[in-house]
Design an enzyme around this catalytic site. Structure first.
Site, PDB file in Angstrom:
ATOM      1  N   LYS A 203     136.355 -15.572  64.603  1.00 38.99           N
ATOM      2  CA  LYS A 203     137.786 -15.885  64.654  1.00 38.99           C
ATOM      3  C   LYS A 203     138.602 -14.727  64.087  1.00 38.99           C
ATOM      4  CE  LYS A 203     140.579 -17.965  61.815  1.00 38.99           C
ATOM      5  NZ  LYS A 203     141.791 -17.148  62.053  1.00 38.99           N
ATOM      6  N   GLU A 277     133.844 -11.408  51.339  1.00 36.24           N
ATOM      7  CA  GLU A 277     134.440 -10.142  50.919  1.00 36.24           C
ATOM      8  C   GLU A 277     135.902 -10.445  50.652  1.00 36.24           C
ATOM      9  OE1 GLU A 277     136.462  -7.286  50.584  1.00 36.24           O
ATOM     10  OE2 GLU A 277     136.026  -6.552  52.610  1.00 36.24           O
ATOM     11  N   CYS A 311     141.857  -4.131  50.752  1.00 34.97           N
ATOM     12  CA  CYS A 311     141.295  -4.853  49.609  1.00 34.97           C
ATOM     13  C   CYS A 311     140.784  -3.888  48.546  1.00 34.97           C
ATOM     14  CB  CYS A 311     140.186  -5.784  50.068  1.00 34.97           C
ATOM     15  SG  CYS A 311     139.036  -4.974  51.182  1.00 34.97           S
TER      16      CYS A 311
HETATM   17  P1  NAI Z   1     143.674 -15.586  54.339  1.00 39.14           P
HETATM   18  O1  NAI Z   1     142.465 -15.552  53.458  1.00 39.14           O
HETATM   19  O2  NAI Z   1     144.407 -16.871  54.502  1.00 39.14           O
HETATM   20  O3  NAI Z   1     143.252 -15.112  55.821  1.00 39.14           O
HETATM   21  C1  NAI Z   1     142.048 -14.476  56.174  1.00 39.14           C
HETATM   22  C2  NAI Z   1     141.386 -15.203  57.332  1.00 39.14           C
HETATM   23  O4  NAI Z   1     140.981 -16.500  56.894  1.00 39.14           O
HETATM   24  C3  NAI Z   1     142.300 -15.449  58.531  1.00 39.14           C
HETATM   25  O5  NAI Z   1     141.533 -15.290  59.712  1.00 39.14           O
HETATM   26  C4  NAI Z   1     142.727 -16.885  58.357  1.00 39.14           C
HETATM   27  O6  NAI Z   1     143.079 -17.524  59.558  1.00 39.14           O
HETATM   28  C5  NAI Z   1     141.467 -17.505  57.783  1.00 39.14           C
HETATM   29  N1  NAI Z   1     141.666 -18.751  57.035  1.00 39.14           N
HETATM   30  C6  NAI Z   1     142.783 -19.190  56.400  1.00 39.14           C
HETATM   31  N2  NAI Z   1     142.555 -20.361  55.799  1.00 39.14           N
HETATM   32  C7  NAI Z   1     141.269 -20.694  56.054  1.00 39.14           C
HETATM   33  C8  NAI Z   1     140.436 -21.788  55.697  1.00 39.14           C
HETATM   34  N3  NAI Z   1     140.884 -22.794  54.949  1.00 39.14           N
HETATM   35  N4  NAI Z   1     139.155 -21.791  56.124  1.00 39.14           N
HETATM   36  C9  NAI Z   1     138.676 -20.779  56.864  1.00 39.14           C
HETATM   37  N5  NAI Z   1     139.413 -19.722  57.239  1.00 39.14           N
HETATM   38  C10 NAI Z   1     140.695 -19.669  56.839  1.00 39.14           C
HETATM   39  O7  NAI Z   1     144.643 -14.448  53.849  1.00 39.14           O
HETATM   40  P2  NAI Z   1     146.236 -14.317  54.092  1.00 39.14           P
HETATM   41  O8  NAI Z   1     146.902 -15.602  53.760  1.00 39.14           O
HETATM   42  O9  NAI Z   1     146.454 -13.745  55.428  1.00 39.14           O
HETATM   43  O10 NAI Z   1     146.623 -13.249  52.967  1.00 39.14           O
HETATM   44  C11 NAI Z   1     146.850 -13.658  51.627  1.00 39.14           C
HETATM   45  C12 NAI Z   1     146.380 -12.625  50.647  1.00 39.14           C
HETATM   46  O11 NAI Z   1     144.970 -12.465  50.745  1.00 39.14           O
HETATM   47  C13 NAI Z   1     146.927 -11.232  50.878  1.00 39.14           C
HETATM   48  O12 NAI Z   1     148.174 -11.078  50.299  1.00 39.14           O
HETATM   49  C14 NAI Z   1     145.867 -10.387  50.226  1.00 39.14           C
HETATM   50  O13 NAI Z   1     146.117 -10.304  48.845  1.00 39.14           O
HETATM   51  C15 NAI Z   1     144.589 -11.144  50.467  1.00 39.14           C
HETATM   52  N6  NAI Z   1     143.815 -10.616  51.617  1.00 39.14           N
HETATM   53  C16 NAI Z   1     142.675  -9.892  51.373  1.00 39.14           C
HETATM   54  C17 NAI Z   1     141.989  -9.338  52.422  1.00 39.14           C
HETATM   55  C18 NAI Z   1     140.763  -8.519  52.198  1.00 39.14           C
HETATM   56  O14 NAI Z   1     140.503  -7.618  52.986  1.00 39.14           O
HETATM   57  N7  NAI Z   1     139.961  -8.809  51.201  1.00 39.14           N
HETATM   58  C19 NAI Z   1     142.432  -9.477  53.806  1.00 39.14           C
HETATM   59  C20 NAI Z   1     143.603 -10.320  53.970  1.00 39.14           C
HETATM   60  C21 NAI Z   1     144.253 -10.835  52.897  1.00 39.14           C
END
Ligand code: NAI
Ligand code: MG
Length: 499
Positions: A203, A277, A311
């Site tokens: 996804k 991650e 990240c």
């Molecule tokens: P998020 O963790 O909500 O999104 C990442 C992925 O997880 C997306 O594909 C989303 O659709 C999916 N997702 C969301 N809720 C889920 C659930 N309950 N179960 C399974 N999958 C789910 O991150 P978001 O809201 O886009 O960003 C929030 C913060 O997270 C950012 O401000 C940043 O600090 C951090 N982040 C860190 C990343 C990294 O590379 N470690 C990447 C993106 C965000």
């Protein structure tokens, strides 16, 4: 060298930098003509584009101008179930029985096809996600192709990866990826899963689905047996449906620590293997004997690269007191020269913030930093009227306890702290719930080894920052998650080993 215009120093603790460079770059936009994508995308299941059972679609926009690019299907639990069934069927009937060297050929072919279409992928990546074309063209897409090449090489050599052990594939892998490196994260997830004989339901993130849709087209054209890779778009609920599906053997997730924790709870007590991650708050440490000008470039690359949507961004800078003044002056001068604007312009250093939501998060932290009383410098650059933008920003004299030094901002914002001794900086650098990456800048090799040994971070760069290679493992300590991606280590989460 540009000079600060004192008139722009305001009375508040915000200083707008203003330099008179006397010249600027002419626009050099990349042409969109070589990139084509559909107005609407369905779900890629069992080698076909199928209408979503949910009957729902959502828009993906260009964050640089807020224009709608396309709409993509929003998979519900029934759609996810269909994708998992296709992946299971392909696993049992085709993929797990296929000789490894045949599997390798498909992975290699996908790599080649990404290379052939690199330009198109890069343009779409920049349009959908906001990152500068220079990065998508020179980093994201080539590195994604390299991951497929690299893992194609391992597919028939697993006996050398795990000497004297038998490695068995797990089955169906559910993979959920974020929006900061959409195509690269897809490659990080899919390539090792296929090389080890697993099938996939992936996804993409809701703000950046388009390169995943183009990747589905490549996968289809590569002749990969149907159902081996299924790509279902959607938001958090779609992700949760993957995590909770009973017939998935492994979950691989990259994203926020918050969702990572939810996933961990959801899979507790099941047989699913998990790799997470998550976030980071990397300490980048500059000693007084470091080559300062190179360090300035490293800091710029470490925190402003990809709008700070990284990240492993070096967003916590520790500078030895004796060189702090000089370094801060040079950094302020340097951020003033960064070009913020059109992601498709080849001169752009900082593109658009990925979404309104992320821009709000960044603004929230800028306010917190100011309210906590830290000195803030921001570039004086003008920002386009439409779209989501943030000027490169620096906070100085930041305290270890400050929220802007402790929490992940995920934007072009740097917190600068100072230190005197090695012991002090090690303690401060390790004093964080995260542990994904870090950096050390010093002239002395022995000091590098001494520091890296004591720092609790999965990846530590020395006299450089944000360097990636498919052969090198990546992953974190503590709340930055667990498991490794990349390199030989990246195979391990996709196999069961037996004697
Ligand atoms: P998020 O963790 O909500 O999104 C990442 C992925 O997880 C997306 O594909 C989303 O659709 C999916 N997702 C969301 N809720 C889920 C659930 N309950 N179960 C399974 N999958 C789910 O991150 P978001 O809201 O886009 O960003 C929030 C913060 O997270 C950012 O401000 C940043 O600090 C951090 N982040 C860190 C990343 C990294 O590379 N470690 C990447 C993106 C965000
Ligand atoms: Mg988008």
């Amino acid at each position: 060298m540009p000079v600060t215009n004192k008139k722009n120093i305001k009375k508040s603790n915000t200083i707008k930098l203003k330099f008179d460079t006397g010249w600027s770059y002419a626009p050099a936009p990349e042409s969109k003509s070589s990139a084509s994508f559909n107005k609407q995308y369905d779900l890629f299941i069992n080698g076909e584009w199928v209408n979503p059972l949910s009957h729902k679609y959502f828009d993906t926009i260009n964050p640089a101008n807020e224009e709608k690019l396309a709409e993509v299907a929003e998979a519900n639990a029934a759609d996810v179930d269909r994708a998992v069934k296709a992946a299971r069927n392909a696993y049992e009937k085709v993929w797990k029985k296929m000789p490894a060297k045949e599997r390798a050929k498909y992975i290699f072919r996908i790599a080649r096809m990404i290379q052939e279409r690199a330009r198109e992928f890069a343009i779409i990546e920049s349009m959908d996600g906001g990152k500068p074309i220079r990065e998508s063209r020179d980093f994201d897409i080539p590195t994604a192709a390299n991951h497929f090449f690299y893992y194609a090489g391992w597919a028939d050599k697993l006996e050398y990866a795990f000497p004297n052990r038998n490695s068995n594939s797990l089955g169906v892998a559910g993979q959920i990826i974020p929006w900061n490196f959409p195509m690269l994260m897809a490659a990080w997830k899919i390539a090792p899963a296929l090389a080890t004989g697993n099938t996939v339901v992936l996804k993409p993130a809701e703000t950046t689905p388009l390169t995943a849709m183009k990747l589905a087209e490549v996968i289809r054209e590569s002749g990969l047996p149907e159902g081996v890779v299924n790509i279902v778009s959607g938001g958090g609920a779609t992700g949760a449906a993957i995590v909770n599906h009973p017939d998935i053997n492994k979950i691989a997730f990259t994203g926020s620590t918050e969702v990572g924790k939810l996933i961990q709870r959801a899979v507790a007590g099941t047989n699913k293997k998990v790799t997470l991650e998550l976030g980071g708050k990397a300490a980048n440490i500059i000693f007084e004997d470091a080559p300062i000008d190179q360090a300035v470039e490293g800091v710029i690359n470490g925190v402003y690269f990809n709008q700070g949507h990284v990240c492993c961004a070096g967003s916590r800078l520790y500078v030895q007191e004796s060189v702090a003044k000089e370094l801060i002056r040079k950094l302020r001068d340097r951020i003033e020269t960064l070009i913020v604007g059109d992601p498709l312009d080849k001169n752009t250093d900082i593109g658009a913030i990925n979404s309104r939501q992320q821009l709000d998060t960044i603004h929230k932290y800028l306010k917190i930093g100011k309210d906590e009383g830290y000195q803030m410098y921001e570039s004086s650059c003008s920002l386009p009227a439409k779209g989501y933008w943030c000027r490169p920003t620096i906070f100085t004299d930041v305290a270890q306890s400050a929220r802007i030094a402790q929490e992940e901002i995920f934007g072009p914002v740097l917190a600068i702290l100072t230190f005197r001794t090695d012991d002090e900086v090690i303690q401060k650098a390790n004093n964080t719930p995260y542990g994904l990456s870090a950096g050390v800048w010093t002239d002395k090799g022995s000091k590098i080894f001494n520091m890296t040994k004591r720092m609790r971070a999965g990846v530590i760069w020395a006299n450089t920052f944000n360097k990636f290679d498919p052969t090198s493992p990546f992953g974190g300590y503590k709340e930055s998650g667990y498991g490794r991606e990349g390199g030989l280590h990246g195979l391990l989460p996709y196999v069961n080993l037996s004697n």
